[in-house]
Scaffold this motif. Structure first.
Motif, short mmCIF file in Angstrom:
data_model
loop_
_atom_site.label_atom_id
_atom_site.label_comp_id
_atom_site.label_asym_id
_atom_site.label_seq_id
_atom_site.Cartn_x
_atom_site.Cartn_y
_atom_site.Cartn_z
N ARG A 46 0.85 -1.20 0.00
CA ARG A 46 0.00 0.00 0.00
C ARG A 46 0.89 1.26 0.00
NH1 ARG A 46 -5.39 -0.25 1.62
NH2 ARG A 46 -4.95 -2.30 2.46
N ASP A 47 0.53 2.23 -0.83
CA ASP A 47 1.29 3.48 -0.84
C ASP A 47 0.96 4.34 0.36
OD1 ASP A 47 -1.12 4.75 -1.38
OD2 ASP A 47 -0.55 5.45 -3.36
N GLU A 48 1.58 5.52 0.45
CA GLU A 48 1.39 6.36 1.63
C GLU A 48 -0.03 6.89 1.79
OE1 GLU A 48 2.82 8.49 -1.87
OE2 GLU A 48 3.88 7.03 -0.67
N THR A 49 -0.81 6.92 0.69
CA THR A 49 -2.20 7.36 0.80
C THR A 49 -3.08 6.25 1.37
OG1 THR A 49 -2.90 6.62 -1.41
CG2 THR A 49 -1.92 8.84 -1.23
N GLY A 50 -2.62 5.02 1.26
CA GLY A 50 -3.39 3.89 1.74
C GLY A 50 -4.47 3.42 0.80
N THR A 51 -4.53 4.02 -0.38
CA THR A 51 -5.60 3.68 -1.32
C THR A 51 -5.11 3.08 -2.63
OG1 THR A 51 -5.59 5.91 -2.25
CG2 THR A 51 -7.09 5.49 -0.40
N ALA A 52 -3.80 3.02 -2.81
CA ALA A 52 -3.25 2.52 -4.07
C ALA A 52 -2.04 1.64 -3.80
CB ALA A 52 -2.86 3.69 -4.98
N ILE A 53 -1.69 0.85 -4.80
CA ILE A 53 -0.51 -0.02 -4.71
C ILE A 53 0.74 0.82 -4.95
CG2 ILE A 53 0.68 -1.96 -5.81
CD1 ILE A 53 -2.16 -3.03 -6.53
N ASP A 54 1.72 0.64 -4.11
CA ASP A 54 3.01 1.32 -4.27
C ASP A 54 3.80 0.56 -5.34
OD1 ASP A 54 5.61 2.35 -4.07
OD2 ASP A 54 5.41 2.70 -1.92
N THR A 55 3.80 1.08 -6.54
CA THR A 55 4.44 0.38 -7.66
C THR A 55 5.94 0.20 -7.46
OG1 THR A 55 4.64 2.44 -8.92
CG2 THR A 55 2.69 1.10 -9.33
N ALA A 56 6.58 1.12 -6.78
CA ALA A 56 8.02 0.99 -6.55
C ALA A 56 8.33 -0.23 -5.68
CB ALA A 56 8.59 2.26 -5.92
N VAL A 57 7.50 -0.46 -4.68
CA VAL A 57 7.68 -1.62 -3.80
C VAL A 57 7.48 -2.91 -4.59
CG1 VAL A 57 6.72 -2.84 -1.80
CG2 VAL A 57 7.08 -0.38 -1.71
N VAL A 58 6.46 -2.94 -5.42
CA VAL A 58 6.17 -4.13 -6.23
C VAL A 58 7.28 -4.35 -7.25
CG1 VAL A 58 4.56 -5.17 -7.87
CG2 VAL A 58 3.69 -3.93 -5.88
N GLU A 59 7.74 -3.30 -7.90
CA GLU A 59 8.82 -3.45 -8.88
C GLU A 59 10.08 -3.97 -8.23
OE1 GLU A 59 9.23 0.34 -10.82
OE2 GLU A 59 7.33 0.10 -11.91
N ARG A 60 10.39 -3.50 -7.02
CA ARG A 60 11.57 -3.98 -6.30
C ARG A 60 11.45 -5.48 -6.00
NH1 ARG A 60 12.14 -0.10 -2.99
NH2 ARG A 60 10.70 -0.85 -1.40
N ALA A 61 10.27 -5.92 -5.58
CA ALA A 61 10.06 -7.34 -5.30
C ALA A 61 10.20 -8.16 -6.58
CB ALA A 61 8.69 -7.57 -4.67
N CYS A 62 9.68 -7.65 -7.69
CA CYS A 62 9.80 -8.35 -8.98
C CYS A 62 11.26 -8.39 -9.44
CB CYS A 62 8.92 -7.69 -10.03
SG CYS A 62 7.15 -7.92 -9.76
N ASP A 63 11.98 -7.29 -9.27
CA ASP A 63 13.40 -7.26 -9.62
C ASP A 63 14.20 -8.23 -8.75
OD1 ASP A 63 13.03 -5.37 -11.63
OD2 ASP A 63 13.61 -3.67 -10.36
N ASP A 64 13.90 -8.27 -7.45
CA ASP A 64 14.59 -9.19 -6.56
C ASP A 64 14.32 -10.64 -6.94
OD1 ASP A 64 15.57 -7.02 -5.17
OD2 ASP A 64 14.22 -7.25 -3.45
N ALA A 65 13.07 -10.93 -7.29
CA ALA A 65 12.72 -12.29 -7.72
C ALA A 65 13.48 -12.66 -8.98
CB ALA A 65 11.21 -12.40 -7.95
#
Length: 136
Positions: free
Chosen positions: A23-42
Motif C-alpha cells: 500500500r502506498d502512503e495514501t493507503g488507497t493505491a498499490i506502491d508500484t516501486a515496492v512491487v517493482e523492487r520485489a519483482c526485480d529481486d525475484a
C-alpha cells in the motif's frame, strides 16, 4: 527486465492482496516501486540459479513457468516475515525447481546462449565416464 510484473501479480493473486502487501502512503493505491523492487529481486534470484545452468541472463525468452515462479518469489518477498504457510510453500517449491534447473536435472527448453560464450569454460557432467581402464 523482470520476469514478472505488477499486472502478473494481480492476475495471479488479486488486486486486494497486492494492495494489502504494498500500500502506498495514501493507503488507497498499490506502491508500484515496492512491487517493482520485489519483482526485480525475484528476477535476480532466478538469474542466480539459471546462470549456474549455463543460461544467458537475463533470459531473453521467458517461459510461463519462470513467470509463475517469479510471481511466487516476489509475493513471498512482499509478505516478508509474515508469509503464510501457503506462500512459504510456493516459494520453497520455486526454489526447489530452480535448484533442479541449476544442477541440470530440469531444462527450461530455451537456448543456453551462443556457443561462443562457452569458450574457455568448464562443463561438468556427473555420471559420465570420460576415462576408462588404464589402471587408475
Amino acid at each position: 527486465m523482470p520476469y514478472c510484473t505488477q499486472a502478473d501479480l494481480i492476475e495471479r493473486f488479486g488486486e486486494n492482496e497486492l494492495l494489502a502487501l504494498a500500500r502506498d502512503e495514501t493507503g488507497t493505491a498499490i506502491d508500484t516501486a515496492v512491487v517493482e523492487r520485489a519483482c526485480d529481486d525475484a528476477s535476480g534470484e532466478i538469474d542466480g540459479y539459471v546462470s549456474a545452468a549455463g543460461y544467458t541472463v537475463p533470459l531473453a525468452n521467458v517461459t510461463r513457468i519462470i513467470t509463475a515462479y517469479a510471481c511466487d518469489i516476489a509475493r513471498y518477498r512482499l509478505y516478508d516475515e509474515h508469509a503464510s504457510d501457503q506462500v512459504q510453500k510456493r516459494y520453497d517449491d520455486a526454489v526447489k525447481f530452480l535448484v533442479r534447473v541449476a544442477n541440470g536435472t530440469v531444462k527450461l527448453g530455451i537456448s543456453t546462449g551462443p556457443s561462443s560464450s562457452s569458450a574457455g569454460s568448464v562443463q561438468m557432467n556427473s555420471g559420465r565416464h570420460v576415462f576408462t581402464g588404464g589402471g587408475f
